[in-house]
Design an enzyme around this catalytic site. Structure first.
Site, short mmCIF file in Angstrom:
data_model
loop_
_atom_site.label_atom_id
_atom_site.label_comp_id
_atom_site.label_asym_id
_atom_site.label_seq_id
_atom_site.Cartn_x
_atom_site.Cartn_y
_atom_site.Cartn_z
N LYS A 175 -8.70 -25.26 27.85
CA LYS A 175 -7.73 -25.31 26.77
C LYS A 175 -6.55 -26.23 27.08
O LYS A 175 -5.41 -25.97 26.71
CB LYS A 175 -7.22 -23.91 26.40
CG LYS A 175 -8.33 -22.90 26.14
CD LYS A 175 -9.42 -23.43 25.23
CE LYS A 175 -8.93 -23.72 23.83
NZ LYS A 175 -10.00 -24.37 23.00
N GLY A 210 -6.93 -29.85 26.68
CA GLY A 210 -7.16 -31.18 26.13
C GLY A 210 -8.49 -31.81 26.47
O GLY A 210 -8.67 -33.01 26.32
N THR A 211 -9.44 -31.01 26.91
CA THR A 211 -10.75 -31.54 27.33
C THR A 211 -11.47 -32.26 26.20
O THR A 211 -11.91 -33.40 26.35
CB THR A 211 -11.66 -30.39 27.84
OG1 THR A 211 -10.89 -29.46 28.58
CG2 THR A 211 -12.79 -30.94 28.68
N HIS A 225 -14.33 -28.48 34.47
CA HIS A 225 -13.21 -27.57 34.78
C HIS A 225 -13.21 -27.21 36.27
O HIS A 225 -12.47 -26.32 36.69
CB HIS A 225 -13.34 -26.27 33.98
CG HIS A 225 -13.18 -26.42 32.50
ND1 HIS A 225 -12.26 -27.26 31.93
CD2 HIS A 225 -13.83 -25.81 31.47
CE1 HIS A 225 -12.34 -27.17 30.61
NE2 HIS A 225 -13.29 -26.31 30.30
N ARG A 243 -1.61 -29.18 30.82
CA ARG A 243 -0.83 -28.74 29.66
C ARG A 243 0.08 -27.60 30.07
O ARG A 243 -0.26 -26.84 31.00
CB ARG A 243 -1.81 -28.28 28.57
CG ARG A 243 -1.19 -27.86 27.25
CD ARG A 243 -2.28 -27.35 26.32
NE ARG A 243 -1.78 -27.14 24.96
CZ ARG A 243 -2.51 -26.63 23.97
NH1 ARG A 243 -3.79 -26.30 24.20
NH2 ARG A 243 -1.99 -26.47 22.77
N SER A 269 -3.55 -20.66 23.34
CA SER A 269 -4.75 -21.33 22.84
C SER A 269 -6.01 -20.62 23.34
O SER A 269 -6.98 -20.44 22.59
CB SER A 269 -4.74 -22.79 23.30
OG SER A 269 -5.91 -23.46 22.88
N TYR A 318 -0.61 -33.39 28.70
CA TYR A 318 -1.05 -33.16 27.32
C TYR A 318 0.07 -33.46 26.34
O TYR A 318 -0.12 -34.14 25.33
CB TYR A 318 -1.50 -31.69 27.21
CG TYR A 318 -1.98 -31.25 25.84
CD1 TYR A 318 -3.34 -31.17 25.56
CD2 TYR A 318 -1.07 -30.86 24.86
CE1 TYR A 318 -3.79 -30.74 24.32
CE2 TYR A 318 -1.51 -30.42 23.62
CZ TYR A 318 -2.87 -30.37 23.36
OH TYR A 318 -3.31 -29.93 22.13
N MET A 342 -9.65 -35.72 14.42
CA MET A 342 -10.70 -35.17 15.28
C MET A 342 -11.25 -33.87 14.72
O MET A 342 -12.44 -33.60 14.76
CB MET A 342 -10.13 -34.91 16.68
CG MET A 342 -10.34 -36.00 17.67
SD MET A 342 -9.88 -35.42 19.31
CE MET A 342 -11.06 -34.11 19.56
N ARG A 385 -8.18 -25.65 17.19
CA ARG A 385 -7.34 -24.80 16.34
C ARG A 385 -6.09 -25.54 15.88
O ARG A 385 -6.00 -26.04 14.78
CB ARG A 385 -6.96 -23.51 17.09
CG ARG A 385 -6.32 -22.43 16.22
CD ARG A 385 -6.08 -21.16 17.01
NE ARG A 385 -5.06 -21.32 18.03
CZ ARG A 385 -3.77 -21.00 17.86
NH1 ARG A 385 -3.37 -20.51 16.71
NH2 ARG A 385 -2.91 -21.17 18.84
N LYS A 386 -5.06 -25.65 16.74
CA LYS A 386 -3.80 -26.28 16.34
C LYS A 386 -3.48 -27.53 17.14
O LYS A 386 -3.06 -28.54 16.60
CB LYS A 386 -2.64 -25.29 16.52
CG LYS A 386 -2.51 -24.24 15.43
CD LYS A 386 -1.22 -23.47 15.64
CE LYS A 386 -0.99 -22.45 14.55
NZ LYS A 386 0.29 -21.71 14.77
N GLY A 387 -3.61 -27.45 18.47
CA GLY A 387 -3.28 -28.58 19.31
C GLY A 387 -1.80 -28.91 19.31
O GLY A 387 -1.42 -30.06 19.52
#
Length: 290
Positions: A46, A48-49, A101, A123, A131, A185, A224, A249-251
């Site tokens: 969670k 930015g992958t 990861h 991040r 997230s 991020y 995206m 979801r939101k970013g």
């Protein structure tokens, strides 16, 4: 909340996600043959992958950038430890692009000699935990547990990726052994074009201004999210698990303020200050931070 052990697989002190994990591959990962021109995105979950899978795909593949081929980013920048399709990585043409990861100590040892290019995207952990909670709630398990319960699991490292603090500190402390570029991020979010130019410089990729414009436009979060090549919704469908949300979801930056109580925030700050004392990488906690 679901028992974390139901979806986690622990290997050498690190938690993996059972689904899609190739145990045999994992046990032989130490000997995975690295090439000098390999490129790896490394993240804690969670962080930015998927975003960077899209960015690398747009930088490296003209047909992706110009939309002349319908190629999914998960196939162009596959997960090293979770790739489920029957494919021999040794047969892939160079340069090979991967995402992972993995903690530094499980990364193939050949990377210390071959020096492939590694981009570590990090991040702020408050947004990571928020997230992550919604990812598990809406995408993976449809959990019924509260944010408070997940918050505790995160702080105990009983999630895929284990303890956030260990992951980022481990990679940073070992950076002299690798050819690694750390990217924040939040800085990418604030200056997408500048960040993409920085990535291109690190990768030795020269793109025209027109191509950079195309990369920037297609790497914007909202674009995206609506792009089936990059938004992972097709992956969700293939797992056969009912979902009620989207992989993306939101970013946003600072969403933690909508979820953490004052007490949780103060507790997190205390742990962060203890664990990350004198840690040199910068963190941004709010969109208005510089």
């Amino acid at each position: 909340m679901e028992d974390p052990e139901s979806i986690l697989f622990k290997f050498k002190g690190y938690y993996f996600y059972k689904l899609r994990l190739n145990i045999d591959f994992l046990e032989n990962l130490e000997d995975f043959e690295i090439r000098e021109d390999d490129v790896f995105i490394i993240t804690y979950p969670k962080s930015g992958t998927i975003w960077f899978q899209q960015i690398l795909s747009l930088i490296y593949f003209e047909e992706h950038r110009k939309r002349t081929a319908n190629l999914n980013t998960v196939d162009q920048v596959p997960f090293l430890e979770y790739y489920s399709k029957k494919i021999d990585f040794a047969e892939r043409p160079s340069p090979r692009l991967f995402s992972t990861h993995l903690p530094y100590y499980l990364f193939p040892s050949g990377a210390k000699n071959k020096k492939p290019k590694i981009i570590y995207v990090y991040r702020n952990p408050k947004d990571v935990v928020c997230s992550y909670y919604y990812f598990f709630k809406n995408v993976i398990l449809k959990i019924t547990g509260s944010f408070e319960e997940f918050f505790e699991q995160f702080l105990e490292g009983k999630v895929v990726g284990s303890l956030w603090f260990d992951h980022i500190k481990g990679w940073y402390e070992q950076k002299s052994h690798f050819n690694i570029q750390f990217m924040m991020y939040e800085e990418i979010k604030k200056d997408l074009r500048g960040s993409i130019l920085k990535v291109c410089k690190f990768l030795g990729k020269e793109l025209s201004d027109e191509d950079i414009d195309s990369v920037v436009a297609q790497a914007m979060f909202e674009n995206m999210k609506s792009d089936p090549r990059a938004n992972y919704d097709i992956i969700m469908q293939s797992d056969g698990v009912p979902k009620k949300g989207h992989f993306l979801r939101k970013g946003t930056i600072g969403d933690w303020k909508n979820h953490m109580t004052v007490e949780q925030n103060e507790r997190f700050d205390k742990i962060f200050q203890r664990e990350m004392k004198d840690f040199p990488l910068k963190f941004i906690w709010d969109m208005n931070d510089e």
